[in-house]
Write a protein that holds these residues in place. Structure first.
Motif, short mmCIF file in Angstrom:
data_model
loop_
_atom_site.label_atom_id
_atom_site.label_comp_id
_atom_site.label_asym_id
_atom_site.label_seq_id
_atom_site.Cartn_x
_atom_site.Cartn_y
_atom_site.Cartn_z
N MET A 1 0.82 -1.18 0.00
CA MET A 1 0.00 0.00 0.00
C MET A 1 0.87 1.25 0.00
N HIS A 2 1.98 1.23 0.75
CA HIS A 2 2.87 2.39 0.76
C HIS A 2 3.43 2.67 -0.63
N LEU A 3 3.75 1.61 -1.38
CA LEU A 3 4.23 1.78 -2.75
C LEU A 3 3.17 2.46 -3.60
N ILE A 4 1.94 2.03 -3.48
CA ILE A 4 0.85 2.61 -4.25
C ILE A 4 0.67 4.08 -3.90
N LEU A 5 0.62 4.40 -2.62
CA LEU A 5 0.45 5.78 -2.20
C LEU A 5 1.63 6.65 -2.62
N GLY A 6 2.82 6.06 -2.67
CA GLY A 6 4.00 6.80 -3.07
C GLY A 6 4.09 7.07 -4.56
N HIS A 7 3.19 6.49 -5.34
CA HIS A 7 3.18 6.67 -6.79
C HIS A 7 1.82 7.16 -7.26
N SER A 8 1.39 8.27 -6.67
CA SER A 8 0.14 8.94 -7.05
C SER A 8 -1.08 8.05 -6.88
N GLY A 9 -1.08 7.25 -5.85
CA GLY A 9 -2.20 6.37 -5.58
C GLY A 9 -3.46 7.15 -5.23
N ALA A 10 -4.58 6.60 -5.62
CA ALA A 10 -5.88 7.20 -5.32
C ALA A 10 -6.53 6.44 -4.17
N SER B 1 -5.52 2.57 -4.96
CA SER B 1 -5.09 2.01 -6.24
C SER B 1 -4.15 2.95 -6.98
N ALA B 2 -3.35 2.37 -7.89
CA ALA B 2 -2.44 3.15 -8.72
C ALA B 2 -1.99 2.29 -9.90
#
Length: 94
Positions: free
Chosen positions: A1-10, A21-22
């Motif tokens: 989840m941290h990876l997703i949030l770190g890459h413009s995750g929604a 998600s991203a």
């Protein structure tokens, strides 16, 4: 989840569980896990989504791995029936 949030995750609120998600690339994954990133180099993008329940537990993970010339791969992992913690250790090197 941290990876997703770190890459413009929604973050998709309004329902339980909350979905994050991203769209990622193999290079994004390689920054976290070199082996996985290298194994996914033939992929063009990875659509990733994680569902988090109100206790903060991951209850579902869904991935769509897209390729330029091969069929896509889709997988879903659903976790349920949480009870006591299960001990997990690193594998022994051989």
């Amino acid at each position: 989840m941290h990876l997703i949030l770190g890459h413009s995750g929604a973050v998709h609120r309004g329902s339980e569980p909350v979905r994050v998600s991203a769209r990622l690339t193999p290079k994004d994954l390689e920054a976290v896990d070199r082996t996985i990133g290298r194994n996914l180099r033939p992929a063009t993008t990875i659509d990733a989504a994680v569902w988090i329940d109100k206790e903060g537990r991951v209850v579902r993970v869904r991935q769509g791995i897209h390729f330029a010339s091969d069929p896509d791969i889709h997988n879903t992992l659903t976790l349920s029936d949480f009870r006591s913690a299960v001990p997990v250790g690193a594998p022994v090197a051989k």
